[in-house]
Scaffold this motif. Sequence first.
Motif, PDB file in Angstrom:
ATOM      1  N   LYS A 138       0.832  -1.198   0.000  1.00  0.00           N
ATOM      2  CA  LYS A 138       0.000   0.000   0.000  1.00  0.00           C
ATOM      3  C   LYS A 138       0.869   1.252   0.000  1.00  0.00           C
ATOM      4  O   LYS A 138       2.000   1.231   0.484  1.00  0.00           O
ATOM      5  CB  LYS A 138      -0.939   0.007   1.208  1.00  0.00           C
ATOM      6  CG  LYS A 138      -1.977  -1.106   1.189  1.00  0.00           C
ATOM      7  CD  LYS A 138      -2.883  -1.026   2.399  1.00  0.00           C
ATOM      8  CE  LYS A 138      -4.006  -2.053   2.307  1.00  0.00           C
ATOM      9  NZ  LYS A 138      -3.516  -3.433   2.231  1.00  0.00           N
TER      10      LYS A 138
ATOM     11  N   VAL B  77      -2.659   6.513   4.701  1.00  0.00           N
ATOM     12  CA  VAL B  77      -2.526   5.270   3.936  1.00  0.00           C
ATOM     13  C   VAL B  77      -3.585   5.256   2.843  1.00  0.00           C
ATOM     14  O   VAL B  77      -4.781   5.428   3.122  1.00  0.00           O
ATOM     15  CB  VAL B  77      -2.697   4.034   4.842  1.00  0.00           C
ATOM     16  CG1 VAL B  77      -2.531   2.748   4.029  1.00  0.00           C
ATOM     17  CG2 VAL B  77      -1.709   4.069   5.994  1.00  0.00           C
ATOM     18  N   LYS B  78      -3.149   5.077   1.601  1.00  0.00           N
ATOM     19  CA  LYS B  78      -4.076   4.978   0.483  1.00  0.00           C
ATOM     20  C   LYS B  78      -4.534   3.528   0.352  1.00  0.00           C
ATOM     21  O   LYS B  78      -3.736   2.635   0.031  1.00  0.00           O
ATOM     22  CB  LYS B  78      -3.398   5.424  -0.811  1.00  0.00           C
ATOM     23  CG  LYS B  78      -2.986   6.888  -0.838  1.00  0.00           C
ATOM     24  CD  LYS B  78      -4.199   7.801  -1.002  1.00  0.00           C
ATOM     25  CE  LYS B  78      -3.766   9.249  -1.147  1.00  0.00           C
ATOM     26  NZ  LYS B  78      -4.908  10.153  -1.349  1.00  0.00           N
ATOM     27  N   THR B  79      -5.800   3.282   0.613  1.00  0.00           N
ATOM     28  CA  THR B  79      -6.337   1.918   0.590  1.00  0.00           C
ATOM     29  C   THR B  79      -7.060   1.596  -0.711  1.00  0.00           C
ATOM     30  O   THR B  79      -7.607   0.508  -0.856  1.00  0.00           O
ATOM     31  CB  THR B  79      -7.318   1.736   1.768  1.00  0.00           C
ATOM     32  OG1 THR B  79      -8.365   2.728   1.673  1.00  0.00           O
ATOM     33  CG2 THR B  79      -6.616   1.907   3.100  1.00  0.00           C
TER      34      THR B  79
ATOM     35  N   ASP C 148      -3.782  -1.555  -4.646  1.00  0.00           N
ATOM     36  CA  ASP C 148      -2.798  -2.528  -4.177  1.00  0.00           C
ATOM     37  C   ASP C 148      -1.705  -2.622  -5.238  1.00  0.00           C
ATOM     38  O   ASP C 148      -1.962  -3.028  -6.370  1.00  0.00           O
ATOM     39  CB  ASP C 148      -3.459  -3.884  -3.958  1.00  0.00           C
ATOM     40  CG  ASP C 148      -2.530  -4.860  -3.259  1.00  0.00           C
ATOM     41  OD1 ASP C 148      -1.374  -4.477  -2.988  1.00  0.00           O
ATOM     42  OD2 ASP C 148      -2.967  -5.980  -2.970  1.00  0.00           O
TER      43      ASP C 148
END
Length: 278
Positions: free
Chosen positions: A44, A67-69, A72
């Motif tokens: 991530k 955090v960039k969710t 992926d």
Amino acid sequence: FIDRNGDLYITSVTKRECFKLATMVDSIKWNDQTDMLSAISDGKFVVWYYPSMVLVDRDLLPLVKVVKTDGDFGKKAHIVDFFGSRCNIRKWDGSMATVNSSPYPILLYELVEKKSWESAIRLCRYVKDKSIWACLVAMAIKEKEINTAEVALAAIEEVDKLQYMIHIKNIPSIEGRNAALALYMRSPDEAESILLQAGLYYRAIKMHIKLYNWKRALDLATRYKTHVDTVLAYRRRYLEQFKREETNPAFLQYSSVVVDWATIHEKTKQEKLKEKQR
């Protein structure tokens, strides 16, 4: 730096104290304009708006981490560059991906660099983002801008830290305030050095008493031949509260000394008055 286990650490060149930022890290890249740090952690994209927060207030570090969710990137992804608020990432299959972070931290860096604290506060109020407020807290404390730090701490509802900032504002001397800020940043040695250089021996002694660093407090009191009875009095009160006997040889040699709290309070009052008149 990233160690062989894939853990990301950050450290100051002067302190040499490592702090772990993340685990399972494949790639990192600093921003081209600011101190923002990006990383690929566990597949991530992670960005720290102000990683130097570890040197100011580690409790607030989670607030400046985003955090960039929504993507992926897989294992072995590599960050090619981090220009402005845009980050280009090469995935394991060779394809490129672009991730955008918030543009507001960059604006905040620019305003702080210009010492435009009022504008920085207005920006944070407009954005209404705790992460931006937390960045302003650390930046203001690092620049010894207590009023701005007070506003920012109130915005993120850190009541205990806000109360300490108010306490710092009430310290009459500049050296005393700087030492209190150094103590806030977990640098008691630096705080002591500031106080001793300024001749504020009582404040240095009292600082170690509050930290329960009894031996250092007594060492300073005996070296500068002042407030030895103050250290003994607080030490005895401390032992009485916990119903313990004195075992420290440094204090046992003063067991016959009689302390008078009235005299101590008067000496303390005179020290505070002297500091106020500096």
